[in-house]
Design an enzyme around this catalytic site. Structure first.
Site, PDB file in Angstrom:
ATOM      1  N   HIS A 137      -5.513  47.118  34.534  1.00  0.00           N
ATOM      2  CA  HIS A 137      -6.085  46.857  35.993  1.00  0.00           C
ATOM      3  C   HIS A 137      -7.513  47.474  36.058  1.00  0.00           C
ATOM      4  O   HIS A 137      -8.550  46.580  36.367  1.00  0.00           O
ATOM      5  CB  HIS A 137      -5.255  47.522  36.938  1.00  0.00           C
ATOM      6  CG  HIS A 137      -5.932  47.226  38.453  1.00  0.00           C
ATOM      7  ND1 HIS A 137      -5.169  46.669  39.345  1.00  0.00           N
ATOM      8  CD2 HIS A 137      -7.055  47.753  38.865  1.00  0.00           C
ATOM      9  CE1 HIS A 137      -5.968  46.660  40.524  1.00  0.00           C
ATOM     10  NE2 HIS A 137      -7.231  47.299  40.366  1.00  0.00           N
ATOM     11  N   GLU A 138      -7.866  48.445  35.667  1.00  0.00           N
ATOM     12  CA  GLU A 138      -9.056  49.125  35.767  1.00  0.00           C
ATOM     13  C   GLU A 138     -10.200  48.476  34.714  1.00  0.00           C
ATOM     14  O   GLU A 138     -11.295  48.164  35.035  1.00  0.00           O
ATOM     15  CB  GLU A 138      -9.202  50.485  35.535  1.00  0.00           C
ATOM     16  CG  GLU A 138      -8.349  51.324  36.581  1.00  0.00           C
ATOM     17  CD  GLU A 138      -8.590  51.258  38.084  1.00  0.00           C
ATOM     18  OE1 GLU A 138      -9.672  50.757  38.111  1.00  0.00           O
ATOM     19  OE2 GLU A 138      -7.861  51.099  38.906  1.00  0.00           O
TER      20      GLU A 138
HETATM   21 NI    NI Z   1      -8.786  48.111  41.521  1.00  0.00          NI
END
Ligand code: NI
Length: 169
Positions: A137-138
Site C-alpha cells: 500500500h505504502e
Molecule cells: Ni495510504
C-alpha cells in the site's frame, strides 16, 4: 520537538506524482522521519508515505506493533524495492489520504523488500500478512497510486460516487 505535518487528501493531484530516490541521509532526513511518525500517530495511522505529506521522496514508515507482536518498533523503509511477491491476500484497506473509505484489495501475501535505513545502510526484509499489505500500500504511494485504484471497476464506480458525495459535504 517534532511537528505534525499536513496530510494531503484525495483528490489532491500531488498524490498522483512519482517520488524520487533519497540520496542524502542527514539530520534533515532524520527530522523529517520523526515528523512523519508524529503525524502518523496524530492521525491514528499505521503507515504513512512521504508524498502524503507533500515530500516526493521514496520512503515510508509503518508501525504495526499493536497488530503483530513480531515487530516492536516503528519500521522505516527508504528507497524500497519490492520483489518475490507470491500468494494472494484480500485485506480491507484504508488510507489517511482517503478519509472515510475502506475497501478490500487483493495484494501479494508475501513480499521481499530491499531498502535503506535512515543511515543509508542496505537492509532486507521478508514480509507477510499485514506488513506485506502495508508495504505494498505504502509503496504504491511512491508511484502516485492510491488503493482505491486497485478495487474492481464496478466497486470503483460506486466508490467514486461515494467520494464525490463526501467531497460535497
Ligand atoms: Ni495510504
Amino acid at each position: 520537538m517534532s511537528g505534525v505535518l499536513e496530510i494531503l487528501k484525495y483528490p489532491d493531484p500531488r498524490l498522483a506524482e512519482k517520488s524520487q530516490r533519497v540520496e542524502i541521509f542527514d539530520a534533515d532526513l532524520h527530522r523529517f522521519l520523526d515528523d512523519m511518525a508524529t503525524s502518523m500517530y496524530a492521525a491514528n495511522g499505521i503507515g504513512l508515505a512521504a508524498p502524503q505529506v507533500n515530500r516526493l521522496w521514496r520512503l515510508f514508515i509503518i508501525d504495526i506493533r499493536n497488530q503483530d507482536d513480531r515487530y516492536n518498533r516503528i519500521l522505516e523503509f527508504i528507497n524500497p524495492v519490492l520483489s518475490n511477491g507470491r500468494g494472494s491476500i484480500d485485506f480491507e484497506e484504508a488510507c489517511l489520504s482517503v478519509p472515510g473509505i475502506s475497501e478490500f484489495v487483493k495484494r501479494k501475501a508475501e513480499i521481499r523488500v530491499e531498502y535503506q535505513d535512515r543511515f543509508g545502510n542496505p537492509q532486507l526484509m521478508d514480509a507477510d500478512g499485514l506488513l506485506a499489505v502495508a508495504v505494498q500500500h505504502e509503496n504504491d504511494h511512491l508511484d502516485g497510486h492510491l488503493f482505491i485504484e486497485r478495487v474492481s471497476p464496478l466497486k470503483r464506480r460506486l466508490l467514486k460516487r461515494k467520494l464525490e458525495k463526501t467531497l460535497l459535504l
